[in-house]
Design an enzyme around this catalytic site. Structure first.
Site, PDB file in Angstrom:
ATOM      1  N   GLY A  28       0.842  -1.178   0.000  1.00  0.00           N
ATOM      2  CA  GLY A  28       0.000   0.000   0.000  1.00  0.00           C
ATOM      3  C   GLY A  28       0.882   1.233   0.000  1.00  0.00           C
ATOM      4  O   GLY A  28       2.113   1.146   0.139  1.00  0.00           O
ATOM      5  N   TYR A  29       0.253   2.398  -0.121  1.00  0.00           N
ATOM      6  CA  TYR A  29       0.985   3.655  -0.244  1.00  0.00           C
ATOM      7  C   TYR A  29       0.593   4.619   0.864  1.00  0.00           C
ATOM      8  O   TYR A  29      -0.578   4.920   1.044  1.00  0.00           O
ATOM      9  CB  TYR A  29       0.729   4.286  -1.617  1.00  0.00           C
ATOM     10  CG  TYR A  29       1.378   3.460  -2.700  1.00  0.00           C
ATOM     11  CD1 TYR A  29       2.684   3.716  -3.082  1.00  0.00           C
ATOM     12  CD2 TYR A  29       0.725   2.381  -3.263  1.00  0.00           C
ATOM     13  CE1 TYR A  29       3.312   2.921  -4.027  1.00  0.00           C
ATOM     14  CE2 TYR A  29       1.338   1.585  -4.207  1.00  0.00           C
ATOM     15  CZ  TYR A  29       2.644   1.865  -4.582  1.00  0.00           C
ATOM     16  OH  TYR A  29       3.269   1.065  -5.505  1.00  0.00           O
TER      17      TYR A  29
END
Length: 157
Positions: A28-29
């Site tokens: 994820g970011y």
């Protein structure tokens, strides 16, 4: 700390028979803006945090810094990430003196299979296996940060 990478679509699953490793990846970011992406990744049983700068030279080169972090910290950081997680299996395949990383995506990006090769220079030559398809290095739709917000299923041809 500069990553030079080319990306290709994959046109068959013949690569699977040539793979010497395969790992499940969840990522994820924390930040997905093009100027600086901050990625959290769990690969197998290891955690990583990566910071990447904006792409140069038509998407082929960019700053990259990565460090391994404890798995429990990566798990907690994934909970803080922006909406849109990436799930994939990564296969590593040796081809000549290089290694291709082939990602088979799941979830919202089901159906996408993409290969990446890291090079020492933008002009370095490399072998192209039969299963390698169209080059998409310059197409930001194939960046993982983009795929996390704009899944492949929503725009595929």
């Amino acid at each position: 700390m500069v990553e030079i990478e080319r990306k290709f679509l994959v046109k068959s699953d013949d690569f699977k028979n040539q793979a010497f490793t395969q790992n499940k990846i969840a990522q994820g970011y924390l930040s997905s803006v093009p100027e600086r992406t901050v990625r959290v990744r769990i690969k197998g049983n290891k955690g990583f945090i990566t910071i990447k700068g904006i792409s140069q030279s038509g998407g082929m080169s960019r700053f990259e810094w990565e460090n391994e972090i404890p798995l429990d910290e990566a798990t907690e950081l994934l909970k803080l990430c922006e909406k849109g997680k990436i799930e994939k299996t990564r296969y590593e395949i040796k081809s000549g003196i290089h290694v291709y990383e082939v990602d088979e995506f799941y979830g919202e990006n089901e159906g996408l299979v993409m290969a990446e090769i890291e090079l020492n220079s933008e002009t370095e030559s490399f072998e192209k296996p039969d299963w390698l398809g169209e080059e998409v290095t310059n197409d930001e739709r194939y960046y993982n940060a983009y795929l996390s917000k704009n899944p492949f299923k929503d725009w595929q041809k």
